[in-house]
Design a protein around this motif. Structure first.
Motif, PDB file in Angstrom:
ATOM      1  N   GLU A   1      27.390  27.909 -45.315  1.00 45.65           N
ATOM      2  CA  GLU A   1      28.365  28.455 -46.245  1.00 45.65           C
ATOM      3  C   GLU A   1      28.753  27.466 -47.343  1.00 45.65           C
ATOM      4  N   TYR A   2      28.322  26.242 -47.193  1.00 51.39           N
ATOM      5  CA  TYR A   2      28.732  25.217 -48.162  1.00 51.39           C
ATOM      6  C   TYR A   2      28.289  25.583 -49.577  1.00 51.39           C
ATOM      7  N   ARG A   3      27.054  26.057 -49.708  1.00 49.03           N
ATOM      8  CA  ARG A   3      26.517  26.382 -51.033  1.00 49.03           C
ATOM      9  C   ARG A   3      27.366  27.460 -51.716  1.00 49.03           C
ATOM     10  N   GLN A   4      27.801  28.451 -50.899  1.00 46.43           N
ATOM     11  CA  GLN A   4      28.611  29.536 -51.467  1.00 46.43           C
ATOM     12  C   GLN A   4      29.913  28.983 -52.048  1.00 46.43           C
ATOM     13  N   TRP A   5      30.601  28.111 -51.310  1.00 52.79           N
ATOM     14  CA  TRP A   5      31.855  27.552 -51.785  1.00 52.79           C
ATOM     15  C   TRP A   5      31.632  26.491 -52.868  1.00 52.79           C
ATOM     16  N   ARG A   6      30.470  25.891 -52.858  1.00 49.76           N
ATOM     17  CA  ARG A   6      30.171  24.824 -53.818  1.00 49.76           C
ATOM     18  C   ARG A   6      30.264  25.308 -55.258  1.00 49.76           C
ATOM     19  N   TYR A   7      29.994  26.606 -55.445  1.00 47.00           N
ATOM     20  CA  TYR A   7      30.039  27.146 -56.812  1.00 47.00           C
ATOM     21  C   TYR A   7      31.445  27.106 -57.392  1.00 47.00           C
ATOM     22  N   ASP A   8      32.477  27.018 -56.524  1.00 49.52           N
ATOM     23  CA  ASP A   8      33.851  26.981 -57.002  1.00 49.52           C
ATOM     24  C   ASP A   8      34.393  25.558 -57.045  1.00 49.52           C
ATOM     25  N   ASP A   9      33.501  24.612 -57.175  1.00 51.35           N
ATOM     26  CA  ASP A   9      33.935  23.217 -57.095  1.00 51.35           C
ATOM     27  C   ASP A   9      34.924  22.839 -58.179  1.00 51.35           C
ATOM     28  N   ASP A  10      34.809  23.446 -59.345  1.00 50.96           N
ATOM     29  CA  ASP A  10      35.714  23.093 -60.436  1.00 50.96           C
ATOM     30  C   ASP A  10      36.906  24.041 -60.517  1.00 50.96           C
ATOM     31  N   ARG A  11      37.051  24.916 -59.522  1.00 49.17           N
ATOM     32  CA  ARG A  11      38.147  25.889 -59.547  1.00 49.17           C
ATOM     33  C   ARG A  11      38.914  25.829 -58.218  1.00 49.17           C
ATOM     34  N   PRO A  12      39.731  24.797 -58.029  1.00 55.17           N
ATOM     35  CA  PRO A  12      40.488  24.699 -56.775  1.00 55.17           C
ATOM     36  C   PRO A  12      41.370  25.923 -56.515  1.00 55.17           C
ATOM     37  N   SER A  13      41.747  26.645 -57.595  1.00 51.17           N
ATOM     38  CA  SER A  13      42.603  27.814 -57.402  1.00 51.17           C
ATOM     39  C   SER A  13      41.902  28.884 -56.560  1.00 51.17           C
ATOM     40  N   LYS A  14      40.588  28.810 -56.457  1.00 49.54           N
ATOM     41  CA  LYS A  14      39.831  29.773 -55.660  1.00 49.54           C
ATOM     42  C   LYS A  14      39.695  29.345 -54.194  1.00 49.54           C
ATOM     43  N   TRP A  15      40.055  28.094 -53.921  1.00 51.22           N
ATOM     44  CA  TRP A  15      39.905  27.609 -52.556  1.00 51.22           C
ATOM     45  C   TRP A  15      40.984  28.215 -51.644  1.00 51.22           C
ATOM     46  N   PRO A  16      40.770  28.217 -50.355  1.00 53.34           N
ATOM     47  CA  PRO A  16      41.805  28.705 -49.423  1.00 53.34           C
ATOM     48  C   PRO A  16      43.067  27.872 -49.544  1.00 53.34           C
ATOM     49  N   LYS A  17      44.225  28.554 -49.277  1.00 53.59           N
ATOM     50  CA  LYS A  17      45.516  27.885 -49.400  1.00 53.59           C
ATOM     51  C   LYS A  17      45.964  27.369 -48.025  1.00 53.59           C
ATOM     52  N   GLU A  18      46.579  26.177 -48.056  1.00 57.64           N
ATOM     53  CA  GLU A  18      47.187  25.613 -46.860  1.00 57.64           C
ATOM     54  C   GLU A  18      48.632  25.250 -47.160  1.00 57.64           C
ATOM     55  N   ARG A  19      49.457  25.131 -46.091  1.00 58.71           N
ATOM     56  CA  ARG A  19      50.871  24.833 -46.250  1.00 58.71           C
ATOM     57  C   ARG A  19      51.216  23.499 -45.603  1.00 58.71           C
ATOM     58  N   LYS A  20      52.227  22.866 -46.183  1.00 56.58           N
ATOM     59  CA  LYS A  20      52.800  21.669 -45.579  1.00 56.58           C
ATOM     60  C   LYS A  20      54.318  21.780 -45.724  1.00 56.58           C
ATOM     61  N   TYR A  21      55.013  21.813 -44.580  1.00 57.29           N
ATOM     62  CA  TYR A  21      56.462  21.988 -44.594  1.00 57.29           C
ATOM     63  C   TYR A  21      57.153  20.653 -44.805  1.00 57.29           C
ATOM     64  N   LEU A  22      58.309  20.710 -45.443  1.00 57.98           N
ATOM     65  CA  LEU A  22      59.036  19.494 -45.786  1.00 57.98           C
ATOM     66  C   LEU A  22      59.412  18.701 -44.537  1.00 57.98           C
ATOM     67  N   TYR A  23      59.740  19.425 -43.447  1.00 57.94           N
ATOM     68  CA  TYR A  23      60.137  18.713 -42.228  1.00 57.94           C
ATOM     69  C   TYR A  23      58.961  17.951 -41.609  1.00 57.94           C
ATOM     70  N   GLU A  24      57.734  18.219 -42.091  1.00 55.12           N
ATOM     71  CA  GLU A  24      56.575  17.513 -41.552  1.00 55.12           C
ATOM     72  C   GLU A  24      56.332  16.163 -42.239  1.00 55.12           C
ATOM     73  N   LYS A  25      57.074  15.872 -43.303  1.00 53.95           N
ATOM     74  CA  LYS A  25      56.908  14.617 -44.036  1.00 53.95           C
ATOM     75  C   LYS A  25      57.287  13.421 -43.153  1.00 53.95           C
ATOM     76  N   LYS A  26      56.334  12.473 -43.033  1.00 56.83           N
ATOM     77  CA  LYS A  26      56.569  11.274 -42.232  1.00 56.83           C
ATOM     78  C   LYS A  26      56.657  10.055 -43.152  1.00 56.83           C
ATOM     79  N   GLN A  27      57.507   9.125 -42.757  1.00 57.27           N
ATOM     80  CA  GLN A  27      57.714   7.928 -43.571  1.00 57.27           C
ATOM     81  C   GLN A  27      56.432   7.094 -43.612  1.00 57.27           C
TER      82      GLN A  27
END
Length: 967
Positions: free
Chosen positions: A211-237
């Motif tokens: 599947e790498y080749r399929q996603w490789r075509y969007d290399d210059d378009r991060p907006s097309k990549w899957p979204k991930e979350r990071k919650y503020l309470y997860e921030k570590k010093q």
């Protein structure tokens, strides 16, 4: 059953009675409203309430059980306490109500009634007369019996005082419980607010993955990549909040792929501050640049956004609180009548505010931040970065703050339960899911009069919850509790106080339900339109819906319908009984049993709970006249009706019994209508097919039939009999219905008739040269057809007789491809016929010929042991039977009209038998099947010559099935 009353008291303002009673060892606490009757029953065990019963059906069951036990005991004190716990129904006006009060009290279902006569002297109850059916108790109130005096005083108060409507509700307490005025950080809401960043992340794929080749075509378009979350309470010093995986991969020495990442950049303080710059140079031996890796700006932005969210959310709560306070403060400026409606406005408004809080309050802000490309194989190669470094990239990041919807919903639901408890209603939890439906009414409440406001609230309640009838009753009961407005009366109260008029009834022919429209006048402020929905199916409860608006109906539960039906039974069968009303009423009852046989119908109709029943019997008296007998053993009543199909009530009742019955009765009007109907019914013939009966599809109605043939006059008649009447018909082949009925009940005889008609046309119409009889496939149904062949050799279908379950053997008289042709033929200046088989196959069926010999010349016939040639005498008896396996040649004496001839019988190949010297005009019976090979006078002929009077008989299973006589 045992019953005791430990205590009883009355609220002087509301006239609500609280009664403790022990019935069969079960302790109950009963709350009775003077106007409405028992409102709730608490079940008490060891001083604790273990159950609260408000369901009308269960309450009624308990009340009736207690009533019966008290009546059975006949204890004076208990009789008075029972009367105090019942519903005040009516009062008899006297000249001096101060000395004697005569009233009626009843159970809430109205099935049990006490008549009370209370004698008062010096403002004290002296004597109480209690009457139930044929039983009467005269109770003298001994002033030394304190308990008896107490209960008599409660009764006097109950029967003479005017209750005040008192239902207190604390707006301040409701607002306090709603927590609208509480700061967010002092409520569970503080733990439900979530802040997080949502960023694009290239999937964890390497060039080794398909599947790498399929996603490789969007290399210059991060907006097309899957979204991930990071919650503020997860921030570590001392750790990066997050980094973004890139599509590029580095390969290690062992040829393993490692992803590269975009790391967030922040301003480098050492670049802008002289002192810090010197320290940097001293530490790293290099000048600092504009940026370093870090996420301080991202985290600060997210924290600031969360604070703003809390402030905005807090302000919304305070605004909602102030809006509700405006309603609360408005109560002192309005009239008493409007104050009751203001209670509803306040409760619904508060509920709407709380519901709105559950809407996904959310901040979602996209910001573009600067990231730098970094390899995991060579980390830390650069400590600071130029502003215009080619490894930099701006990537859009979503900053999101919202309330956790699941936890918020749980929080609001808990508040609603608490509000129910404080308000003494179940309005908050019941209406919450549909509260937005009431918004328009609340927005316009100031422009509505109280009656209009109540009506719209009532209509919207039914419309919003019409798929949940039980919830409707709960909500309306609470609205009634708040306002005492009759528009919110329970369906039980409405029906129990109803005066009913039957308006009309509609039953579509294809439907199994009958809808009867009624009008109800009751405690409800307007006339109510209701619809009874009664099913044709046995043991199916009748439904009742109350029309509220064009698009909404209030569905009544089955037990309340049963109570209403039982009430109607008692009303309609009291004193003077109107038979027409009873007939209307029967169409609203359910069928308990249904039987039908030989055009007669019997069974039982009942209320939903089967407490009251009506037996019915529908019988034909003559032709299309029917009598309907209705009988109620419980009310010692019966009536006979002459069924009149011009009256819709009878039509509806008959349609409920049998959807085909009305059409059947209408067909019995005269001979032609009956004949048309008979053609559509299912025949059940006797073995000879000349008699039998026809039935409707459900076999409830039957017509007997009989076909009679007069062989001397060649005339046919038939008769149809039903309901003690016989219709006689002389067969008229010009009448298409006559011919269709014969085809329907006796296809073979119909084919004979049609064959006779075709031969008659052949004889008398010069343009017709021949007729053809064959099998014909018509929409996959086997049939026998007769064609007429014109002089131009074109064929026209004369008739098609379809075979059916009536006579399935008919199609066996010919094979699929077999054709029999009968042609005009002139021989020696006389009119004859040629019989031939222009088409056939190896499975062709044989036919039997009965022909008169026209000369003493030789004839050639087919013969076998199974089907020998028969020589018949004048009476049709067999003289000689001869077949091909007998001697090859012999002479036999044949007698005809007093003369004896020696006839020569000679067998030839292929089953041919040549007979010479038969007496002229003698009758020979033989069988023929294709091919025909008559060798006469040295010529081979493929036909057989027949004369007028000869007969052609078609066979099925070697039995005569159809005989056609030639003219």
């Amino acid at each position: 059953m045992s019953v005791t009353y430990p205590s009883q008291k009355i609220k002087s303002k509301t006239l609500e009675t609280i009664t403790e009673v022990i019935i069969d060892g079960e302790k109950l606490e009963i709350l009775t409203d003077n106007k409405l009757g028992i409102q709730e029953i608490k079940v008490v065990n060891d001083g604790e309430v273990i159950n609260v019963i408000t369901d009308a059906v269960q309450v009624s069951d308990y009340e009736n059980k207690i009533f019966d036990a008290v009546i059975q005991s006949g204890i004076p004190e208990n009789l008075i306490q029972l009367a105090n716990s019942l519903k005040f129904q009516s009062k008899v006006d006297n000249a001096d109500n101060s000395s004697c009060i005569q009233t009626i009290v009843s159970t809430i279902d109205g099935t049990r009634i006490l008549e009370i006569a209370l004698l008062i002297e010096n403002d004290e109850s002296r004597n109480i007369e209690v009457t139930f059916n044929d039983s009467k108790w005269n109770i003298a109130v001994n002033q030394d019996d304190k308990n008896l005096v107490k209960y008599a005083r409660i009764l006097k108060y109950k029967l003479s005082a005017i209750p005040e409507t008192v239902f207190s509700i604390s707006f301040e307490q409701l607002l306090l419980v709603s927590e609208l005025g509480k700061p967010i950080m002092e409520t569970p809401l503080k733990d439900m607010i979530e802040s997080y960043v949502e960023y694009p992340n290239f999937p964890p794929l390497t060039p080794d993955d398909d599947e790498y080749r399929q996603w490789r075509y969007d290399d210059d378009r991060p907006s097309k990549w899957p979204k991930e979350r990071k919650y503020l309470y997860e921030k570590k010093q001392n750790e990066l909040f997050f980094k973004i995986r890139c599509f590029k991969c580095d390969k290690s020495k062992d040829y393993t792929y490692f992803h590269t990442y975009y790391c967030p950049l922040k301003d480098n303080p050492a670049y802008y501050d002289y002192n810090l710059r010197a320290k940097w140079l001293d530490k790293y031996s290099d000048n600092p640049h504009e940026y370093i890796i870090g996420d301080d700006e991202i985290c600060d932005n997210l924290r600031f956004q969360e604070k703003k969210f809390i402030d905005d959310f807090q302000q919304i709560k305070f605004d909602y609180l102030n809006e509700c306070k405006k309603i609360f403060n408005h109560q002192n400026k309005i009239s008493t009548s409007d104050f009751e409606s203001e209670k509803i406005v306040f409760i619904l408004s508060l509920l709407l505010k709380l519901s709105t809080l559950q809407n996904k309050l959310k901040i979602n802000c996209e910001r573009h931040h600067l990231f730098v490309y970094q390899s995991t194989l060579w980390p830390g190669r650069a400590l600071s970065f130029y502003k215009d470094d080619s490894t930099h990239k701006e990537i859009g990041i979503n900053f999101i703050t919202e309330v956790n919807s699941k936890r918020m919903s749980e929080y609001i639901n808990k508040i609603l339960i608490n509000l129910d408890a404080v308000s003494g209603t179940r309005l908050f939890s019941s209406i919450a899911e549909q509260i937005t439906d009431f918004k328009d009414i609340l927005d316009n409440s100031e422009n509505l009069s109280s009656p209009d406001f109540y009506q719209r609230i009532y209509q919207q309640t039914v419309k919003s919850f019409q798929n949940n009838p039980e919830k409707i009753e709960i909500i309306l009961a609470d609205f009634y509790k708040l306002t005492q407005e009759s528009i919110f009366a329970s369906s039980f109260t409405i029906l129990n106080t109803a005066k009913t008029n039957f308006i009309n009834a509609i039953k579509p022919k294809s439907s199994i339900i009958l809808e009867t429209t009624i009008q109800i006048n009751s405690v409800f402020p307007e006339t109510i339109t209701g619809i009874f929905i009664a099913s044709d199916e046995p043991n199916t409860d009748t439904q009742l819906n109350i029309i509220v608006t064009e698009n909404s109906q209030r569905i009544i539960n089955s037990q309340n319908i049963a109570n209403y039906q039982n009430k109607l039974f008692q009303e309609l069968f009291s004193e003077v009984v109107d038979p027409d009303q009873i007939l209307d009423f029967t169409n609203t009852l359910k069928f308990l049993t249904k039987q039908s046989s030989n055009n007669q119908y019997t069974g039982t109709l009942s209320s939903n709970d089967e407490s009251y029943q009506i037996n019915y019997r529908l019988i034909p008296t003559h032709q299309n006249q029917y009598t309907l007998h209705l009988q109620s053993a419980q009310f010692n009543w019966s009536n006979s009706y002459q069924v009149n199909l011009d009256e819709q009530t009878f039509v509806n009742f008959l349609n409920r019994l049998d959807s085909e019955l009305v059409d059947f009765i209408q067909s019995l009007e005269n001979a032609e209508t009956l004949l048309s109907k008979a053609i559509t019914l299912t025949p059940y013939p006797e073995s000879n097919f000349y008699s039998g009966y026809l039935t409707t599809q459900n076999q409830n109605n039957k017509i007997d039939y009989r076909i009679d043939i007069d062989p001397q006059n060649h005339q046919t008649s038939f008769a149809l009999t039903t309901n003690n009447h016989t219709w006689n018909y002389k067969l008229d082949t010009s009448n298409i219905n006559h011919r269709n009925l014969i085809k329907h009940i006796n296809p073979s005889f119909a084919l004979q008739i049609e064959g006779d008609e075709a031969l008659n046309a052949l004889l008398n119409n010069d343009h017709i040269q021949a007729i053809l009889i064959c099998r014909h496939n018509n929409t996959s149904k086997d049939a026998v057809s007769i064609y007429s062949e014109a002089s131009n050799s074109s064929s026209e279908l004369t008739v098609l007789i379809e075979t059916s379950n009536t006579d399935p053997s008919l199609h066996n008289i010919l094979d699929d491809s077999q054709v029999v042709r009968i042609e005009k033929h002139y021989l020696e200046n006389s009119y004859h016929y040629k019989l031939s088989f222009p088409n056939y196959d190896s499975n062709a069926k044989q036919i039997k010929l009965t022909q008169k010999i026209t000369s003493s010349e030789k004839i050639q016939v087919q013969t076998t042991e199974t089907n020998p040639v028969r020589i018949l005498d004048v009476q049709g008896n067999v003289q000689i039977s001869h077949h091909s396996e007998q001697v090859s040649s012999e002479i036999k004496e044949v007698e005809h009209e007093g003369f004896v001839e020696d006839a020569n019988f000679t067998y030839h190949a292929s089953g041919q038998l040549i007979i010479i010297n038969l007496p002229e005009s003698i009758i020979v019976e033989h069988y023929v099947k294709p091919p025909i090979q008559n060798i006469l006078n040295g010529l081979e002929e493929s036909f057989i010559t027949l004369s007028s009077g000869d007969k052609i008989t078609f066979l099925a299973d070697n039995l005569a099935k159809l005989t056609i006589r030639l003219y």
